[in-house]
Design an enzyme around this catalytic site. Structure first.
Site, PDB file in Angstrom:
ATOM      1  N   HIS A  53       0.845  -1.203   0.000  1.00 48.98           N
ATOM      2  CA  HIS A  53       0.000   0.000   0.000  1.00 48.98           C
ATOM      3  C   HIS A  53       0.875   1.245   0.000  1.00 48.98           C
ATOM      4  CE1 HIS A  53      -3.955  -1.834   0.897  1.00 48.98           C
ATOM      5  NE2 HIS A  53      -3.232  -2.770   1.463  1.00 48.98           N
ATOM      6  N   TYR A  98      -9.720   3.762   7.813  1.00 52.15           N
ATOM      7  CA  TYR A  98     -10.060   4.026   9.212  1.00 52.15           C
ATOM      8  C   TYR A  98     -11.272   4.956   9.254  1.00 52.15           C
ATOM      9  CZ  TYR A  98      -5.341   2.330  10.355  1.00 52.15           C
ATOM     10  OH  TYR A  98      -4.206   1.568  10.499  1.00 52.15           O
ATOM     11  N   PRO A 108      -4.082  -1.398  18.649  1.00 47.77           N
ATOM     12  CA  PRO A 108      -3.752  -1.734  17.256  1.00 47.77           C
ATOM     13  C   PRO A 108      -4.073  -0.634  16.245  1.00 47.77           C
ATOM     14  CG  PRO A 108      -5.627  -3.007  18.034  1.00 47.77           C
ATOM     15  CD  PRO A 108      -5.097  -2.272  19.204  1.00 47.77           C
ATOM     16  N   LYS A 135       1.069  -1.190  15.048  1.00 44.86           N
ATOM     17  CA  LYS A 135       2.470  -1.141  15.495  1.00 44.86           C
ATOM     18  C   LYS A 135       2.922  -2.383  16.264  1.00 44.86           C
ATOM     19  CE  LYS A 135       3.243   2.983  13.966  1.00 44.86           C
ATOM     20  NZ  LYS A 135       3.997   3.023  12.702  1.00 44.86           N
ATOM     21  N   TYR A 156       3.086   6.830  10.814  1.00 45.51           N
ATOM     22  CA  TYR A 156       2.406   5.569  10.471  1.00 45.51           C
ATOM     23  C   TYR A 156       3.371   4.613   9.771  1.00 45.51           C
ATOM     24  CZ  TYR A 156      -1.406   2.491   8.974  1.00 45.51           C
ATOM     25  OH  TYR A 156      -2.232   1.402   8.785  1.00 45.51           O
TER      26      TYR A 156
END
Ligand code: FAS
Ligand code: PHB
Length: 394
Positions: A73, A201, A293, A297, A385
């Protein structure tokens, strides 16, 4: 009496990866695992790998299937307040990508490598306990197949997760615990349905939701549920309806529902134990720290711990140099705390907390508005991220 260089407690990702990296450098170990191999392989957990994790697995020849099947991604999407989603282009902002590849696949790959070298992994061990952790040899006592056994070793790697015996074996006065629990958990579903293409998200008045994937035919979805939720109250039909209700129409229409092949609730927690070492015992992975989560990570931190610990052990045995061992905890904790902060930040930003005031909710919405409108804010999130570089990686 069994003898080895490193006794590894736990055959999860931390333990098996450490065992493999040490073996490739001629350092023998014995892995002690409480559960059966089938039980370990049946766990459905993490799914997103940082570039550094992929790099470590590639370096040690563990990424062939990952490179074939992983879904790479460039970024992820965030959606809120019923608006259309917006894409955080992690690759454009910081030149890194991340890969969707299930932890259970990594576990299979690690076991395959262990089998190929005839690794010493004992499953079904009971009552693991340590002798003195100061001085050598270190000793690990346990029961296996009804027999009392003991290992003499130079070092013990506590890779036995949050509920293991390693961290509690450190005298309370020698460990400082930082602990934060959240008033909700994630109800996760794995289904044999085609996933949405992106990782998305969602912050919705009904609660957080997440769309992810394991393969072109395997979807992974999560919804926030209150602490203490009984999974029996969530038949598939209710889960799919609630998941779709938390995404905007244009995405909800694309979600393909189907029978869940795995369904579980994971509590959310931020936890760190300092230091990650006591004498001959070194903690790695969930044995030392837990992250919610939301930032994807947990598994990635386990891998970075193992990179640092394996590098330190190799220097000790190869060069008789314990400098990296002396600095292991400080080095690992620098990356742990940055990931803890990112995971806490995203959990606070994207979830609905029961005690959120109208003002606090507005603050979150305008934090999201700022993220939407500012490439600088997006770059900052992208950098966190994607994950920080590994110190000393070359
Ligand atoms: P693990 O817990 O994976 O492995 C520890 C091993 O030690 C286990 O096999 C256990 O059986 C064994 N063990 C425990 N006590 C023992 C004893 N006394 N003797 C011998 N063996 C013992 N991370 C993400 O990035 N994204 C996610 O979506 C995500 N979802 C998760 C969902 C759940 C339910 C859980 C629990 C964790 C999730 N995580 C997620 C985090 C997870 O992926 C961990 O970071 C990862 O499993 C860490 O690996 P280990 O440190 O090896 O610990
Ligand atoms: C997953 O695919 O399991 C996943 C993806 C992103 C997260 C957490 C879990 O933040």
């Amino acid at each position: 009496m069994m003898q080895t260089r490193v006794a590894i407690i736990g055959a999860g990702p931390s333990g098996l990866l450490l065992s493999e990296i040490l073996a490739q450098q001629g350092i023998e170990s014995i892995v002690l695992e409480r559960e059966t191999r089938q039980h370990v392989l049946a766990r459905i957990r993490a799914g997103v790998l940082e570039q550094t994790t992929v790099d470590v697995l590639r370096r040690w020849g563990l990424a062939r299937r990952l490179d074939e099947q992983g879904h790479v991604h460039d970024g992820m999407k965030i959606v809120w307040a019923g608006r259309n989603s917006f894409f955080i282009d992690v690759h454009r902002h910081c030149g890194k990508r991340f890969t969707a590849y299930g932890q259970s696949r990594i576990q299979e790959d690690l076991y395959a490598a262990a089998d190929a070298r005839g690794a010493a992994i004992l499953h079904g061990v009971r009552n693991v306990r340590f002798g003195s952790l100061q001085g050598t040899p270190a000793r690990v006592a346990f029961e296996h197949e009804g027999q009392a056994r003991e290992i003499e070793c130079d070092f013990i790697a506590g890779c036995d997760g949050f509920h293991g015996v390693s961290r509690p074996s450190i005298p309370a006065g020698n460990v400082h615990v930082f602990d934060k629990t959240y008033p909700f958990g994630w109800l996760g579903v794995l289904s044999e349905t085609p996933p949405l293409h992106e990782i998305i998200y969602a912050n919705h008045p009904r609660g957080f939701a997440l769309a992810s994937q394991r393969s072109p035919s395997l979807s992974r979805y999560y919804i926030q549920v209150p602490m203490g939720t009984d999974i029996a109250e969530w038949p598939d039909e209710r889960f799919w309806a609630e998941l779709k209700a938390r995404f905007p129409q244009e995405l909800a229409e694309r979600i393909v529902a189907g029978p869940s092949i795995e369904k579980s609730i994971a509590p959310l927690r931020s936890f760190v134990a300092e230091p990650m070492r006591h004498g001959r015992l070194f903690l790695a992975g969930d044995a030392a720290h837990i992250v919610p989560p939301t930032g994807a990570k947990g598994l990635n931190l386990a891998v970075s711990d193992i990179y640092y610990l394996s590098r330190a052990l190799a220097a000790f045995y190869r060069d008789d140099d314990d400098t990296l061992l002396e600095h292991y905890s400080d080095t690992a904790l620098r990356r742990v705390w940055h990931s803890e902060r990112t995971s806490w930040y995203l959990t606070r930003l994207l979830h609905r907390f029961p005690d959120t005031s109208d003002f606090d909710q507005r603050m979150k919405e305008y934090e999201l508005e700022y993220l939407l409108s500012s490439p600088h804010a997006q770059a900052a999130l992208a950098e966190q991220y994607a994950g920080l570089p590994l110190e000393g990686w070359q």
